[in-house]
Design an enzyme around this catalytic site. Structure first.
Site, PDB file in Angstrom:
ATOM      1  N   HIS A   1      50.639  26.331 -24.115  1.00 56.74           N
ATOM      2  CA  HIS A   1      50.333  27.463 -24.994  1.00 56.74           C
ATOM      3  C   HIS A   1      51.611  27.847 -25.745  1.00 56.74           C
ATOM      4  O   HIS A   1      52.716  27.678 -25.238  1.00 56.74           O
ATOM      5  CB  HIS A   1      49.879  28.652 -24.130  1.00 56.74           C
TER       6      HIS A   1
ATOM      7  N   GLU B   1      52.681  38.982 -25.028  1.00 55.46           N
ATOM      8  CA  GLU B   1      52.542  37.961 -23.991  1.00 55.46           C
ATOM      9  C   GLU B   1      53.771  37.910 -23.083  1.00 55.46           C
ATOM     10  O   GLU B   1      53.653  37.710 -21.879  1.00 55.46           O
ATOM     11  CB  GLU B   1      52.287  36.600 -24.651  1.00 55.46           C
TER      12      GLU B   1
ATOM     13  N   LYS C   1      50.147  24.801 -18.721  1.00 62.46           N
ATOM     14  CA  LYS C   1      48.834  25.056 -18.123  1.00 62.46           C
ATOM     15  C   LYS C   1      48.615  24.147 -16.903  1.00 62.46           C
ATOM     16  O   LYS C   1      49.376  23.194 -16.687  1.00 62.46           O
ATOM     17  CB  LYS C   1      47.761  24.847 -19.201  1.00 62.46           C
TER      18      LYS C   1
ATOM     19  N   ASN D   1      44.482  21.627 -22.857  1.00 65.63           N
ATOM     20  CA  ASN D   1      45.460  21.224 -23.880  1.00 65.63           C
ATOM     21  C   ASN D   1      46.913  21.445 -23.463  1.00 65.63           C
ATOM     22  O   ASN D   1      47.799  21.607 -24.296  1.00 65.63           O
ATOM     23  CB  ASN D   1      45.135  21.897 -25.227  1.00 65.63           C
TER      24      ASN D   1
ATOM     25  N   TYR E   1      43.364  36.651 -22.294  1.00 60.95           N
ATOM     26  CA  TYR E   1      42.684  35.997 -23.412  1.00 60.95           C
ATOM     27  C   TYR E   1      41.577  36.876 -24.009  1.00 60.95           C
ATOM     28  O   TYR E   1      40.614  36.353 -24.588  1.00 60.95           O
ATOM     29  CB  TYR E   1      42.092  34.656 -22.955  1.00 60.95           C
TER      30      TYR E   1
HETATM   31  P1  AMP Z   1      44.856  30.416 -28.874  1.00 57.21           P
HETATM   32  O1  AMP Z   1      44.959  31.878 -28.552  1.00 57.21           O
HETATM   33  O2  AMP Z   1      44.381  30.096 -30.248  1.00 57.21           O
HETATM   34  O3  AMP Z   1      46.059  29.627 -28.427  1.00 57.21           O
HETATM   35  O4  AMP Z   1      43.662  29.872 -27.948  1.00 57.21           O
HETATM   36  C1  AMP Z   1      43.760  30.000 -26.571  1.00 57.21           C
HETATM   37  C2  AMP Z   1      43.185  28.827 -25.886  1.00 57.21           C
HETATM   38  O5  AMP Z   1      41.780  28.836 -25.959  1.00 57.21           O
HETATM   39  C3  AMP Z   1      43.582  27.494 -26.427  1.00 57.21           C
HETATM   40  O6  AMP Z   1      44.852  27.064 -26.074  1.00 57.21           O
HETATM   41  C4  AMP Z   1      42.507  26.617 -25.821  1.00 57.21           C
HETATM   42  O7  AMP Z   1      42.794  26.306 -24.482  1.00 57.21           O
HETATM   43  C5  AMP Z   1      41.305  27.513 -25.909  1.00 57.21           C
HETATM   44  N1  AMP Z   1      40.563  27.228 -27.151  1.00 57.21           N
HETATM   45  C6  AMP Z   1      40.823  27.684 -28.367  1.00 57.21           C
HETATM   46  N2  AMP Z   1      39.931  27.186 -29.274  1.00 57.21           N
HETATM   47  C7  AMP Z   1      39.106  26.398 -28.573  1.00 57.21           C
HETATM   48  C8  AMP Z   1      37.956  25.604 -28.916  1.00 57.21           C
HETATM   49  N3  AMP Z   1      37.485  25.555 -30.173  1.00 57.21           N
HETATM   50  N4  AMP Z   1      37.342  24.933 -27.950  1.00 57.21           N
HETATM   51  C9  AMP Z   1      37.784  25.004 -26.685  1.00 57.21           C
HETATM   52  N5  AMP Z   1      38.836  25.737 -26.288  1.00 57.21           N
HETATM   53  C10 AMP Z   1      39.505  26.426 -27.216  1.00 57.21           C
END
Ligand code: AMP
Length: 373
Positions: free
Chosen positions: A206, A217, A99, A203, A137
């Site tokens: 991914h 993806e 990222k 973070n 997303y």
């Molecule tokens: P995921 O598809 O679960 O990998 O989520 C995609 C991205 O959304 C994550 O890598 C974070 O950058 C963001 N994300 C997911 N959960 C949270 C959260 N509770 N608070 C803030 N950002 C989030």
């Protein structure tokens, strides 16, 4: 290992003279690194069982292009159920994204990928539009963090990487750690999100969460036209990490050295060059450099990683940083240069860089404008 263990794949080769794609059954015998090929259409032997020292079983994955006696053969499928079962298990695919907040750590992340036994099948640095990010997303659209996530993901370039390896989806997720970087820090300082992330949104990385997501993806980033490459073609020069250095897992260290030296990497992509492309790209050396035929062979021997490198006076400064073409000489007179550190000989000298100022933009364009299209 049984001496007659053999794996069967389906490979395609584009015959430019006949303007047609030929399909082969490609058999690989790990016991003596030999390859045998049959033409699927004519049912004739195309290549008798022949040793090919450079061939490795890990190179035989779907989508990879392998150089077999100067032909670029693209592996398109497994050729029998035994191979699909045995090899398929070790070739799970997942999508990693570096990222915007971790782009400066690209070298360390690529090194971690290799240290954990993954193969990088494809990699590209891109910028996505707001709509593309929102579509990617889509499942999080209703969540309160969604606007933050979208804003963050369009704040700079990202690098998408298709990883191949055994249990790739779960292993990659356990290497990066939990979504929230603060939790990752509590779980272990070695986790990539602990090392490079800040919080739940910023973070660093991914990883796909399932086989279905991985498939979706990977085709989003590599099977469609989403995103544009980030090449900018000014104050830049071309750096090609040669196939031998990629195969030896040195790409992360090379990228790291380039970034530490203060260069910016403004575009990145993986390419498998066939003979026509390799000859075309190295044309200026033809009849000038004695090693030209071997340089062509090296360039088409496997995947290479191409970087657009940016700095003031990029071509001259970066060429100086690469050092003398012969790593032996480099180790004596310029021991801290890339070729001194990572090169083996004059042909396998780790990196190609643009040698003439007037060619810098042309070489960058060759990959990011011509081959990308
Ligand atoms: P995921 O598809 O679960 O990998 O989520 C995609 C991205 O959304 C994550 O890598 C974070 O950058 C963001 N994300 C997911 N959960 C949270 C959260 N509770 N608070 C803030 N950002 C989030």
């Amino acid at each position: 290992m049984s001496t007659d263990e053999r794996y069967c794949f389906i490979g395609e080769w584009y015959d430019s003279q006949a303007s047609m794609t030929r399909t082969y059954q490609v058999l690989f015998y790990p016991s003596d690194n030999s390859i045998e090929m049959f033409d699927v259409k004519t049912r004739r032997t195309f290549l008798k069982r022949t040793k090919n020292e450079a061939a490795k079983l890990t190179d035989f994955f779907i989508g990879n292009t392998i150089n077999i006696f100067s032909r670029s053969i693209k592996i398109v499928d497994f050729g029998d159920a035994f191979t699909a079962r045995c090899i398929g298990r070790n070739q799970e695919r997942t999508l990693a994204i570096i990222k915007p907040d971790a782009i400066r750590n690209l070298g360390d992340i690529v090194s971690t990928i290799y240290e954990n036994g993954f193969t990088i099948a494809r990699m590209r640095m891109i910028k996505l539009s707001q709509n593309e990010i929102m579509y990617f997303y889509g499942e999080h659209k209703a969540k309160d963090f969604f606007p933050r996530l979208v804003e963050f993901m369009i704040s700079g370039p990202i690098v998408a990487i298709e990883l191949v390896g055994s249990d790739a989806i779960n292993r990659w997720r356990s290497i990066i750690g939990p979504t929230d970087s603060q939790k990752a820090k509590e779980q272990g300082s070695h986790l990539l999100r602990a090392r490079f992330g800040t919080d739940g949104t910023r973070n660093a990385l991914h990883g796909s969460d399932s086989a279905t997501s991985a498939q979706r993806e990977i085709s989003f980033f590599f099977g469609s036209k989403y995103g544009t490459n980030t090449a900018c073609y000014n104050d830049t020069t071309c750096c090609l990490i040669k196939p031998h250095a990629v195969a030896e897992g040195k790409a992360g260290q090379i990228i790291n050295a380039i970034l530490i030296a203060g260069f910016q990497i403004s575009a990145i992509g993986t390419y498998s060059l066939d003979k026509v492309n390799a000859e075309e790209f190295l044309e200026v050396y033809k009849g000038v450099v004695h090693e030209y035929p071997k340089m062509v062979e090296e360039l088409m021997s496997g995947a290479c990683i191409v970087l657009e490198v940016r700095s003031q006076n990029a071509q001259a400064v970066f060429r100086d940083f690469c050092g003398p073409a012969d790593p032996e000489i480099a180790r004596h007179i310029r021991p801290r240069t890339l070729r001194a550190l990572y090169g083996k000989d004059k042909v396998k000298n780790a990196v190609h860089c643009t040698d003439l100022a007037e060619d810098a933009t042309l070489e960058v364009e060759y990959f990011f404008r011509i081959l990308d299209n």
